[in-house]
Write an enzyme that holds these catalytic residues in place. Structure first.
Site, PDB file in Angstrom:
ATOM      1  N   TYR A  87      -0.690 -23.006  59.012  1.00  0.00           N
ATOM      2  CA  TYR A  87       0.667 -23.427  59.378  1.00  0.00           C
ATOM      3  C   TYR A  87       1.601 -22.223  59.426  1.00  0.00           C
ATOM      4  CZ  TYR A  87       5.212 -25.767  58.600  1.00  0.00           C
ATOM      5  OH  TYR A  87       6.515 -26.188  58.672  1.00  0.00           O
ATOM      6  N   SER A 114       9.505 -21.520  59.270  1.00  0.00           N
ATOM      7  CA  SER A 114       9.380 -21.916  57.869  1.00  0.00           C
ATOM      8  C   SER A 114       9.203 -20.691  56.990  1.00  0.00           C
ATOM      9  CB  SER A 114       8.163 -22.835  57.715  1.00  0.00           C
ATOM     10  OG  SER A 114       7.780 -22.948  56.360  1.00  0.00           O
ATOM     11  N   LYS A 119       3.436 -20.445  62.695  1.00  0.00           N
ATOM     12  CA  LYS A 119       4.896 -20.253  62.749  1.00  0.00           C
ATOM     13  C   LYS A 119       5.226 -18.793  63.090  1.00  0.00           C
ATOM     14  CE  LYS A 119       6.544 -24.408  61.694  1.00  0.00           C
ATOM     15  NZ  LYS A 119       7.223 -25.186  62.771  1.00  0.00           N
TER      16      LYS A 119
END
Lengths: 335, 335
Positions: free
Chosen positions: A160, A132, A164
């Site tokens: 998050y 992402s 990633k």
């Protein structure tokens, strides 16, 4: 005859990818010639849509991904027979900020387990990882450059994004060691994401379009001048398929490829909504600032120069009007 | 009264750090005023040197770090009472290339466990993490810039470097969340490292000096023109202590700080050896090229611009002659 494994296969992106693969019936994995798809395994904690579950080529593995992927379990075996793995499963950004342990388990530990499972069988599958642009981050002390590129230093400002980035590095090392053929794709925020709202902090970038188009109210937690990078579901699927199909030398090394994305402000998105559905639709948006969301959004890039993706033939959506038009065509087709 | 935890506390850096802390008897942790050191816990799979083990303030935890740090175990409890943690334990680069699982367990899993243990107790210790310039990497396809800086994109070309980068990102996220106060220091190759050779690919950068000074033969696996960035043990200890003692605002955010290092070629190191010990010492070096080591070394930086470290007052060694002089003084003092 190819075996395909999709983690997060019940999600909107995984389901759509599965449908496209099953409709094509074949895939050219990693630069090899196209081969028929024997089976698509969907691993997810949720139940896949009925049309997919009913397809005789689809196998459903339901459960916690880390548990499914433990040695000897069904997901571990599926990773061992897969020719290509699409690793899309993730806890989203809002969830990971609220529940640190969930993020570690669902995003970091599950990726570690998946890669270990792929390696254990010695079958060197192509592993496409949905990363992402939240990887980039950037803070007040270390702001992102105005234009983000493949070689921009990630400074994630969310758990998050951190998970990633860590997964990207782990995938690159497995690739360097020859245990598998990893391809990490940094997806932009998908808009318009169909279905129900989720806990992603970026969810409003779909919600403020999707809900008014369906005659429902939506909350916009940021100011109209907020800029974001977005891509339609179709472009995201194209990026994932490109990652799965090109040859190793074409893809490059194991480092992540940032997908092209359209830079758009919330005001421009709303103007496109008005052109598509009139002022009544725009009036369904409630502007309720949320400082926590605004902080997360400020840590995301607003302009991307996606050189590696461009060399692979990937292009951003031309404008937000076409994104809305595609959303309308797709949701009318499937409902 | 301060509690100090040192992982890898039986290693040469951990032992020396423990000795310096015990000799000082106090430490100013994270910008606070100096407080007496009540205890130093050394967690290591090896037995610490006898002088340390005999100190009544020293507590020894022997075993696999991941097991020691499991919830409820002794290392987990030690992390929970520590005011400052020095996380130095690691499997070295050569070991990690030879044994992928060892690297994952000793470098990645152990760091994950340590940070989880620190968080579980809610005591927000200062956690100093010994990262490495091996994080930077760089390959033929994506070469490092000529001068490496704090904000250079890491592209590790070893599992060791990958695990260091992943640990840096995890530490930064724990810091961002307020679970602890992380300070990652990217150490340059230590030279001259005292003691026995280890399996680090960089080991020859100490061995070609240490062994001839002790009248023993040493193998140099790279060409004389090979450049490297090195730091004396004293400078490395200074960097770790700086990381432990400065205030949060002085340190900056949770991203890693690259320590200053001296750029030196192998030929320059050997010339300094000749000045210190004569041509007979130089004649003890066997030049036996090792392509695998040479490949790893090519992935390491050769010039560092350590802006953040310089702002903290850290300086590289002035020249390799002074490094040799310090090594001679220190080893004569301790033997």
């Amino acid at each position: 005859m190819l075996q395909v494994l999709i983690t997060g296969g019940a999600g909107f992106l995984g389901s759509r990818l599965a449908r496209e693969l099953l409709a094509a019936g074949q895939l050219a994995v990693g630069g090899e010639s196209a081969a028929p798809i024997a089976a698509v395994t969907l691993a997810d904690s949720a139940q896949p849509p009925a049309d997919l579950a009913a397809d005789p080529r689809v196998r459903v593995l339901r459960g916690d991904l880390s548990e499914l992927l433990a040695p000897g379990e069904a997901g571990w075996a599926a990773a061992g027979t897969a020719d290509v793995v699409f690793h899309l499963a993730a806890a989203v950004s809002g969830e990971c900020e609220a529940d640190f342990d969930l993020g570690l388990r669902a995003n970091l530990r599950a990726t570690e387990s998946l890669l270990a499972a792929c390696r254990a069988h010695g079958t060197t599958p192509v592993v496409v990882f949905a990363s992402s642009v939240a990887a980039f981050g950037g803070s007040a002390a270390h702001p992102l450059p105005a234009v983000v590129m493949d070689q921009t230093l990630p400074m994630p400002q969310s758990s998050y994004g951190t998970q990633k980035v860590m997964s990207e590095y782990l995938l690159a090392d497995y690739t360097r060691k020859g245990f598998l053929r990893g391809r990490a794709v940094r997806l932009a925020t998908i808009s318009v994401r169909p279905g129900r709202p989720n806990a992603a902090a970026s969810g409003f970038l779909s919600g403020i379009i999707r809900e008014p188009l369906a005659g429902q109210r939506a909350v916009c937690p940021v100011a109209p001048e907020t800029a974001a990078v977005v891509a339609s579901p179709g472009r995201a699927i194209a990026a994932l398929l490109c990652a799965a199909t090109v040859a190793d030398a074409t893809w490059g090394d194991g480092s992540p490829v940032t997908m092209p994305a359209l830079t758009v402000t919330v005001a421009e998105m709303v103007a496109a909504l008005e052109r598509a559905a009139g002022p009544a639709a725009v009036a369904l948006i409630d502007w309720v600032p949320d400082p926590q969301v605004a902080t997360l959004v400020r840590g995301w890039p607003t302009r991307i120069q996606a050189d590696r993706a461009a060399a692979l033939g990937l292009r951003p959506d031309p404008d937000f009007d076409s994104i809305i038009a595609a959303h309308l065509a797709e949701t009318q087709g499937s409902r």
